[in-house]
Design an enzyme around this catalytic site. Structure first.
Site, PDB file in Angstrom:
ATOM      1  CG  HIS A   9      40.614  40.290  49.751  1.00 35.88           C
ATOM      2  ND1 HIS A   9      40.776  39.935  51.071  1.00 35.88           N
ATOM      3  CD2 HIS A   9      41.800  40.797  49.338  1.00 35.88           C
ATOM      4  CE1 HIS A   9      42.013  40.229  51.435  1.00 35.88           C
ATOM      5  NE2 HIS A   9      42.652  40.745  50.410  1.00 35.88           N
ATOM      6  CG  ASP A  27      46.298  42.963  43.046  1.00 35.55           C
ATOM      7  OD1 ASP A  27      47.259  43.710  43.241  1.00 35.55           O
ATOM      8  OD2 ASP A  27      46.132  41.891  43.650  1.00 35.55           O
TER       9      ASP A  27
HETATM   10  N1  CMC Z   1      36.061  35.445  39.559  1.00 42.36           N
HETATM   11  C1  CMC Z   1      35.060  34.544  39.538  1.00 42.36           C
HETATM   12  N2  CMC Z   1      34.658  33.831  40.604  1.00 42.36           N
HETATM   13  C2  CMC Z   1      35.324  34.036  41.756  1.00 42.36           C
HETATM   14  C3  CMC Z   1      36.387  34.940  41.866  1.00 42.36           C
HETATM   15  C4  CMC Z   1      36.756  35.665  40.713  1.00 42.36           C
HETATM   16  N3  CMC Z   1      37.753  36.557  40.761  1.00 42.36           N
HETATM   17  N4  CMC Z   1      36.879  34.936  43.128  1.00 42.36           N
HETATM   18  C5  CMC Z   1      36.143  34.034  43.789  1.00 42.36           C
HETATM   19  N5  CMC Z   1      35.197  33.489  42.961  1.00 42.36           N
HETATM   20  C6  CMC Z   1      34.157  32.500  43.334  1.00 42.36           C
HETATM   21  C7  CMC Z   1      34.731  31.101  43.474  1.00 42.36           C
HETATM   22  O1  CMC Z   1      34.664  30.398  42.256  1.00 42.36           O
HETATM   23  C8  CMC Z   1      33.843  30.515  44.533  1.00 42.36           C
HETATM   24  O2  CMC Z   1      32.601  30.193  43.931  1.00 42.36           O
HETATM   25  P1  CMC Z   1      31.747  28.928  44.483  1.00 42.36           P
HETATM   26  O3  CMC Z   1      31.377  29.280  45.890  1.00 42.36           O
HETATM   27  O4  CMC Z   1      30.589  28.842  43.556  1.00 42.36           O
HETATM   28  O5  CMC Z   1      32.678  27.745  44.385  1.00 42.36           O
HETATM   29  C9  CMC Z   1      33.570  31.704  45.479  1.00 42.36           C
HETATM   30  O6  CMC Z   1      33.696  32.864  44.644  1.00 42.36           O
HETATM   31  C10 CMC Z   1      34.560  31.810  46.641  1.00 42.36           C
HETATM   32  O7  CMC Z   1      35.871  31.789  46.106  1.00 42.36           O
HETATM   33  P2  CMC Z   1      37.121  31.128  46.811  1.00 42.36           P
HETATM   34  O8  CMC Z   1      38.153  30.838  45.789  1.00 42.36           O
HETATM   35  O9  CMC Z   1      36.668  30.032  47.701  1.00 42.36           O
HETATM   36  O10 CMC Z   1      37.576  32.347  47.735  1.00 42.36           O
HETATM   37  P3  CMC Z   1      38.980  32.522  48.416  1.00 42.36           P
HETATM   38  O11 CMC Z   1      38.759  33.364  49.595  1.00 42.36           O
HETATM   39  O12 CMC Z   1      39.628  31.192  48.622  1.00 42.36           O
HETATM   40  O13 CMC Z   1      39.858  33.279  47.298  1.00 42.36           O
HETATM   41  C11 CMC Z   1      40.859  34.956  46.003  1.00 42.36           C
HETATM   42  C12 CMC Z   1      40.143  34.619  47.323  1.00 42.36           C
HETATM   43  C13 CMC Z   1      41.407  36.383  46.087  1.00 42.36           C
HETATM   44  C14 CMC Z   1      42.050  34.003  45.804  1.00 42.36           C
HETATM   45  C15 CMC Z   1      39.851  34.816  44.833  1.00 42.36           C
HETATM   46  O14 CMC Z   1      38.789  35.727  45.016  1.00 42.36           O
HETATM   47  C16 CMC Z   1      40.502  35.018  43.466  1.00 42.36           C
HETATM   48  O15 CMC Z   1      41.037  34.070  42.887  1.00 42.36           O
HETATM   49  N6  CMC Z   1      40.492  36.286  42.920  1.00 42.36           N
HETATM   50  C17 CMC Z   1      41.171  36.576  41.674  1.00 42.36           C
HETATM   51  C18 CMC Z   1      42.653  36.784  41.940  1.00 42.36           C
HETATM   52  C19 CMC Z   1      42.934  38.116  42.612  1.00 42.36           C
HETATM   53  O16 CMC Z   1      42.431  39.149  42.224  1.00 42.36           O
HETATM   54  N7  CMC Z   1      43.821  38.078  43.636  1.00 42.36           N
HETATM   55  C20 CMC Z   1      44.257  39.252  44.359  1.00 42.36           C
HETATM   56  C21 CMC Z   1      43.772  39.255  45.772  1.00 42.36           C
HETATM   57  S1  CMC Z   1      43.922  40.859  46.576  1.00 42.36           S
HETATM   58  C22 CMC Z   1      45.618  41.136  46.695  1.00 42.36           C
HETATM   59  C23 CMC Z   1      46.268  40.243  47.668  1.00 42.36           C
HETATM   60  O17 CMC Z   1      46.075  40.396  48.883  1.00 42.36           O
HETATM   61  O18 CMC Z   1      47.028  39.373  47.231  1.00 42.36           O
END
Ligand code: CMC
Length: 430
Positions: free
Chosen positions: A306, A363
């Site tokens: 998140h 989720d």
């Molecule tokens: N599985 C594997 N690696 C992950 C995941 C995941 N679900 N989420 C983040 N990472 C890694 C990402 O690859 C990155 O690694 P590195 O630093 O080595 O490059 C690090 O963690 C930080 O990730 P980010 O994408 O920069 O983080 P963000 O804050 O931009 O993204 C997120 C947040 C929710 C989009 C992401 O965690 C994600 O894609 N999660 C899966 C989708 C999901 O479950 N979404 C629902 C969110 S909660 C409901 C809502 O509010 O919508």
């Protein structure tokens, strides 16, 4: 004189005031920066950018705290109802009995959609994703209600609020009925909000579907947990669209589309699809953990991570409990729950997830509950949208009432070609 931050640039010192929220969070007010330095700030993904001051929802991602109008989400999930929480978010306080009765009465009496709106459903293909249908029909409500499109008219806003909260479950259930070739089931005003939605989803004209109170109560709590989450992607979309003084129907319609994406509200659908794939492939959980960690593999563990929560998502704890409760009470053995529990157990001990503070989000378990309720998978994000409606409305209303109201208009740094002359087609290469 409050706290300020000084920036030195080309021999000038620029003083930028610091704003402090009631919970101690601080932000540098950079609104004069461009005027005094000619520079803007760059912050892709708005990781450090506050777009507004808001009195609606407080999230503390480090400590896993979520408050609606100051009230902890745990208390609302235990003691409130979705409609009462909607009132709280939109109007800023818990309603007294008279206020609540009036509000509820308005919602109950706006659940039908215009008969002509039913014709839209004939135009969509039967396999249309219900998020696309819901957003389109919600946007189309603006074509029916010219009496409520003035964003500076309190009465117009009020009736739009009632219409949106009341009609989205009907619009959503109709999209499902159309997709399976069954007749639409009209709303029944004797039923509470969630029971009515389930009735429209599962009853048929020749037989009323008995709705278990366990299921409708669980759905009510799930909607409370989804009701607002401050400036997330869909809410920021609703605010941005609303900042052009665009009506509530159009603003919320855009929010539904923003929510649809797999990184946002579409994740609950993706979680179940992921769990099903793991299960169908023999349940090799470790393989998927490794895929999620592999930088060359685009796979992500859906329902994990998140932007704000870097400890745990308080909603996911409540949802996990509801999930246990619902499956136990209904006597359902759900193999996907076993896969989810294993994934969580392994991920929570794995260095990759610990280092990046990736925990189950809202989720991760919600889809398992929806599945137990017989809700089809592509309707999962729609339930998120029904839950999020009061939050979108509250945030849109707060924006319209904001004394510092401004159209939203981010800046950019241009990185395209420098000024280039037009070349006539006969003089171009190739
Ligand atoms: N599985 C594997 N690696 C992950 C995941 C995941 N679900 N989420 C983040 N990472 C890694 C990402 O690859 C990155 O690694 P590195 O630093 O080595 O490059 C690090 O963690 C930080 O990730 P980010 O994408 O920069 O983080 P963000 O804050 O931009 O993204 C997120 C947040 C929710 C989009 C992401 O965690 C994600 O894609 N999660 C899966 C989708 C999901 O479950 N979404 C629902 C969110 S909660 C409901 C809502 O509010 O919508």
């Amino acid at each position: 004189m409050g706290e300020s931050v000084k920036i030195r640039y080309k021999g000038k010192v620029i003083d930028l005031p610091v704003e402090e929220g009631v919970m101690g969070e601080k932000g540098i007010d950079i609104s004069t920066l461009r005027k005094s330095t000619g520079m803007i700030t760059i912050d892709p993904g708005f990781v450090n950018t506050g777009s507004c001051k808001s009195a609606i929802t407080y999230v503390n991602g480090e400590e896993g705290i979520l408050l609606y109008r100051g009230i902890p989400i745990e208390q609302l999930a235990e003691k409130s109802t979705f409609l009462e929480t909607a009132y709280l978010l939109i109007y800023g306080n818990l309603p007294n009995k008279k206020e609540f009765d009036e509000f509820q009465n308005q919602i109950i009496h706006h659940t039908m959609i215009h008969e002509s709106a039913k014709a839209f459903y004939d135009g969509f293909p039967p396999n249309a994703h219900p998020m696309a249908v819901c957003s389109a029909v919600v946007g189309a409500l603006a074509t029916f209600y010219h009496d409520s499109l003035d964003v500076r008219n309190k009465r117009h806003i009020e009736i739009s609020i009632h219409r949106l909260i009341a009609k989205l479950p009907t619009i959503a259930a109709f999209s499902y009925k159309k997709s399976i070739g069954q007749p639409f089931i009209y709303p029944c005003n004797m039923l509470d909000y969630c029971t009515n939605f389930l009735h429209m989803m599962f009853s048929v004209p020749c037989e009323v579907y008995p709705i278990s109170s366990v299921i409708s109560k669980a759905l009510d709590v799930l909607l409370i947990l989804h009701a607002d989450h401050e400036q997330n992607c869909s809410t920021s979309t609703v605010r941005l669209v609303g900042s052009s003084m665009c009506n509530l129907f159009a603003s919320v319609s855009a929010g539904i589309y923003a929510l649809w994406g797999p990184l946002h509200g579409g994740a609950n659908q993706q979680v179940i699809e992921m769990l099903q794939t793991i299960y169908d492939g023999g349940g090799d959980v470790k393989k998927y953990i490794n895929k999620a960690k592999d930088k060359d593999d685009p796979f992500r563990l859906m329902g994990f991570g998140h932007r704000v929560y870097k400890n745990f998502d308080p909603r996911s704890r409540i949802i996990k409990k509801i999930c246990d409760d619902v499956l136990n009470k209904l006597g359902i053995h759900e193999p996907l729950l076993q896969i989810a529990l294993k994934l969580e157990e392994i991920a929570l001990k794995d260095e990759y997830f610990l280092e990046r503070k990736l925990y189950p989000n809202v989720d991760f378990y919600s889809g398992i509950i929806y599945k137990a309720m017989n809700i089809p998978i592509n309707m999962f994000p729609v339930l998120f949208a029904i839950g999020r409606m009061p939050g979108w409305i509250a945030q849109w209303k707060e924006l319209q009432e904001d004394k510092e109201f401004k159209i939203g208009r981010p800046r950019q740094i241009y990185v395209g070609p420098p000024k280039t002359d037009y070349v006539p087609i006969e003089e171009r290469d190739g």
